[in-house]
Design an enzyme around this catalytic site. Structure first.
Site, PDB file in Angstrom:
ATOM      1  N   GLU A  89       0.883  -1.155   0.000  1.00 50.86           N
ATOM      2  CA  GLU A  89       0.000   0.000   0.000  1.00 50.86           C
ATOM      3  C   GLU A  89       0.925   1.209   0.000  1.00 50.86           C
ATOM      4  O   GLU A  89       1.522   1.522   1.025  1.00 50.86           O
ATOM      5  CB  GLU A  89      -0.870  -0.069   1.265  1.00 50.86           C
ATOM      6  CG  GLU A  89      -2.269   0.411   1.048  1.00 50.86           C
ATOM      7  CD  GLU A  89      -2.330   1.892   1.215  1.00 50.86           C
ATOM      8  OE1 GLU A  89      -2.133   2.588   0.201  1.00 50.86           O
ATOM      9  OE2 GLU A  89      -2.552   2.336   2.325  1.00 50.86           O
ATOM     10  N   CYS A 120      -2.492   8.737   2.930  1.00 46.39           N
ATOM     11  CA  CYS A 120      -2.186   8.419   1.530  1.00 46.39           C
ATOM     12  C   CYS A 120      -3.407   8.663   0.664  1.00 46.39           C
ATOM     13  O   CYS A 120      -3.296   8.734  -0.553  1.00 46.39           O
ATOM     14  CB  CYS A 120      -1.577   7.043   1.358  1.00 46.39           C
ATOM     15  SG  CYS A 120      -2.529   5.782   2.092  1.00 46.39           S
TER      16      CYS A 120
HETATM   17  C1  UN1 Z   1      -3.708   5.659   4.704  1.00 47.43           C
HETATM   18  O1  UN1 Z   1      -3.655   6.870   4.535  1.00 47.43           O
HETATM   19  O2  UN1 Z   1      -2.684   4.949   4.731  1.00 47.43           O
HETATM   20  O3  UN1 Z   1      -9.425   6.194   3.594  1.00 47.43           O
HETATM   21  C2  UN1 Z   1      -4.967   4.942   4.970  1.00 47.43           C
HETATM   22  C3  UN1 Z   1      -8.877   6.718   4.551  1.00 47.43           C
HETATM   23  C4  UN1 Z   1      -8.555   5.873   5.744  1.00 47.43           C
HETATM   24  C5  UN1 Z   1      -7.316   5.082   5.553  1.00 47.43           C
HETATM   25  C6  UN1 Z   1      -6.180   5.803   4.965  1.00 47.43           C
HETATM   26  N1  UN1 Z   1      -9.657   4.976   5.978  1.00 47.43           N
HETATM   27  O4  UN1 Z   1      -8.578   7.891   4.577  1.00 47.43           O
END
Ligand code: UN1
Length: 501
Positions: free
Chosen positions: A253, A287
Site C-alpha cells: 500500500e 495516503c
Molecule cells: C492511509 O492513509 O494509509 O481512507 C490509509 C482513509 C482511511 C485510511 C487511509 N480509511 O482515509
C-alpha cells in the site's frame, strides 16, 4: 506535557532514557520515552517462533479463530479513548481522527469475525465420472506487517484481523516514529488472548521495534510467506523485489496522489466541505489525501474564493485540544519537503496561497503549517509527485476527457473522485475508460474509505489490496482437491496410458 497516566493505563511503563528508540511527540517535540529495539540478528529466531505458532493456529477452526478477533474488538472498544489519544500524541493527528482510526480497527475486527465463517471455496463439476472436485483455502504462515507512521494502528489491524482469522500469526514492524501505539496494541491483544483460552498458541503477535535493518531481515526471511508493507514507493519497490526473489507474497500500500474533478453541475457547497476535509485533514498526511483539484473552467471562479475562505477559517494547533482541525506535520523533514515542493511549484509558474510555518513561537520543536493552495498553469512534475504535506494543486479543464486524462496522468493510482450531478459524467468516470484508481468516488472526497471495500490501488503497488471485499484471499493459499470415489481410474480426456505386464 505529562502523559504518564495515559501510558500506564495502556500498560506502557517506559524508561526515560537508556538505549533504544527515542520517541518524540510531533505535538510539541517533547520526549515520550525510549522503546527497546529488536536487533536484525534476532529475526530468524522470531520468525521460527511465529512459525511454531502457525503450526498450532492453523489447526484451530476458523470460526474459533474469529472468536479471538471478536475479543480483540471488545478490548479495542474498551481502550478506544486511550489508544486514540496515544495516536494523537505519537503521530500528531487530531483526537477525533485518532479515535476514528481506532474505530476502523473495531470495524475490521467485526468484519473479520463474520469472515471467519465465510472463507468459502468453490465446488467444481469434475469432467470425470465418480469424481468430486473442490477448492479449500488454507492458512499460509506468518504474515509480516510493516506499517507507516500516518496510520499507526488502523493499517496493522486491517492486516492482523484478516491474517488471524485466516490462520496466520503476525509479526509487526511498526514505523520507527510510532512504536508506542504498536506496543499498546500488543498489550490490548494480550488481554484478548488471556480471555480466549489455551488454544491460542504463544507468539500469535510479535511486535519488533527497530530500524530499517529489522524490516529488511523480515522481508528476507523464508519463514515469512506474506509481507504486507505500507509506505513510500521507494520502500515498496525494494520490498516487492526482495519478496518476489524468494517467491513470497507481498501486499503493498504505497503512494497516493489523489484528485477530485469538480464538474460544471457539481454541488459546490458539498465540494468545498469535501475538499477541505480531504486536503487538510491529518495535515495532508493520509495516503488518501486530496492533492490535486481539477476544476471546470466555468466553476473555477465560483469555487476558489469559497475554498480560500474555508482554508482561512481552519483552526491549526495542538491536536489534543478540542476545536482544532489541523495538527502538526510529523517532523522537520516533512516541513522541509513541503517547502521544497512549494518552491518548485512557484518556479513552474504556480501561485501559492498559504504553506508557511505556523505557531513557531509557541512550538519551537514542532512543525505546524498553514495548508497551501497552489494554482498551477499545468500538471508539471512536482504536481505528479506525492508530497506528504497539505498542498492542494489546482488545475483547470474544459472537457471531461481532458479532466480524466489529467486525473490518470500520475504514477500513483490510489483514490479519486468526481463531483457532478450529471449521471453521464459520473458513470463515465467510473467506467473502464474513467478513473484508473483502486478507489473511485462520486460526490464524496477521496479519503475516508470504509473497511468493507478492498483498500489500495493497483498502479504503484503491484496489485495487492487490503481490508474488505475478498482481500482475505491474499492471506491464504488455495488448494484444489479431486477425490475419486469410483472404482475406476479414468484419466484426463483423450489420454491412454497402458502399463505392459
Ligand atoms: C492511509 O492513509 O494509509 O481512507 C490509509 C482513509 C482511511 C485510511 C487511509 N480509511 O482515509
Amino acid at each position: 506535557m505529562q502523559h504518564s497516566d495515559l501510558l500506564s493505563r495502556l500498560g506502557l511503563e517506559l524508561p526515560a532514557g537508556g538505549s533504544g528508540l527515542a520517541v518524540r511527540s510531533p505535538v510539541d517535540g517533547a520526549s515520550l520515552g525510549t522503546v527497546p529495539v529488536t536487533a536484525a540478528s534476532e529475526i530468524p529466531d522470531i520468525a521460527a517462533r511465529s512459525q511454531r505458532a502457525f503450526e498450532a493456529w492453523r489447526n484451530v477452526p476458523a470460526p474459533r479463530r474469529g472468536e479471538l478477533v471478536r475479543l480483540l474488538g471488545e478490548e479495542l472498544r474498551a481502550a478506544k479513548e486511550d489508544l486514540g489519544r496515544l495516536v494523537t500524541l505519537e503521530m500528531g493527528k487530531i483526537v477525533q481522527e485518532g479515535l476514528g482510526e481506532v474505530q476502523e480497527m473495531i470495524d475490521i475486527c467485526d468484519f473479520a469475525v463474520g469472515l471467519s465463517r465465510q472463507l468459502y471455496g468453490l465446488t467444481i463439476a469434475s469432467e470425470r465420472p465418480g469424481h468430486a472436485m473442490r477448492e479449500t483455502w488454507h492458512p499460509m504462515g506468518p504474515c509480516a506487517v510493516i506499517s507507516a507512521f500516518n496510520f499507526p494502528v488502523a493499517v496493522w489491524s486491517w492486516n492482523a484481523a484478516l491474517a488471524l482469522v485466516c490462520g496466520d500469526p503476525v509479526i509487526w514492524k511498526p514505523s520507527e516514529k510510532t512504536p508506542l501505539t504498536a506496543l499498546a496494541c500488543q498489550r490490548i491483544f494480550e488481554r484478548a488472548v488471556a480471555r480466549f483460552g489455551s488454544d491460542a498458541p504463544a507468539d500469535l503477535l510479535i511486535v519488533v521495534n527497530g530500524g530499517r535493518d529489522v524490516g529488511e531481515a523480515l522481508v528476507a526471511s523464508p519463514l515469512v510467506p506474506i509481507v504486507s508493507a505500507t509506505g513510500s514507493t521507494r520502500m515498496g519497490r525494494e520490498v516487492s523485489v526482495k519478496v518476489a526473489e524468494r517467491f513470497g507474497r507481498s501486499i503493498l500500500e504505497l503512494g497516493g496522489n489523489n484528485a477530485m474533478i469538480v464538474a460544471p453541475t457539481a454541488d459546490l457547497e458539498m465540494a468545498v466541505r469535501a475538499i477541505v476535509f480531504s486536503a487538510v485533514g491529518t495535515c495532508g498526511q493520509r495516503c488518501t489525501t486530496l492533492r490535486r483539484l481539477i476544476v471546470h473552467k466555468d466553476v473555477r471562479d465560483a469555487l476558489l474564493p469559497r475554498l480560500k475562505a474555508a482554508y482561512a477559517s481552519v483552526s491549526i494547533g495542538n491536536p489534543l485540544e478540542a476545536g482544532v482541525l489541523v495538527g502538526p506535520l510529523n517532523d522537520k523533514g516533512a516541513f522541509e519537503g513541503m517547502q521544497r515542493a512549494l518552491e518548485q511549484a512557484k518556479a513552474d509558474g504556480g501561485v501559492v496561497t498559504g504553506g508557511e510555518r505556523a505557531l513557531a513561537d509557541q512550538y519551537a520543536d514542532a512543525w505546524y503549517v498553514k495548508p497551501a493552495i497552489v494554482e498551477m498553469p499545468a500538471q508539471t512534475d512536482i504536481v505528479r509527485h506525492e508530497t506528504f504535506a497539505p498542498i492542494l494543486y489546482v488545475l483547470t479543464y474544459e472537457t471531461l476527457e481532458e479532466a480524466i486524462a489529467l486525473q490518470n496522468a500520475v504514477p500513483q493510482g490510489l483514490s479519486s473522485c468526481i463531483f457532478t450531478t450529471d449521471i453521464r459524467e459520473a458513470e463515465t468516470f467510473l467506467s473502464a475508460a474513467g478513473s484508473d484508481c483502486g478507489i473511485a468516488n462520486v460526490n464524496i472526497g477521496p479519503s475516508g474509505a470504509e473497511i468493507g471495500g478492498a483498500f489500495g490501488g493497483e498502479k504503484e503497488t503491484g496489485g495487492g489490496r487490503e481490508s474488505g471485499s475478498d482481500s482475505w484471499k491474499a492471506y491464504m493459499r488455495r488448494q484444489t482437491a479431486t477425490v475419486n470415489y469410483s472404482k475406476a481410474l479414468p484419466l484426463a480426456q483423450g489420454i491412454k496410458f497402458e502399463i505392459m505386464g
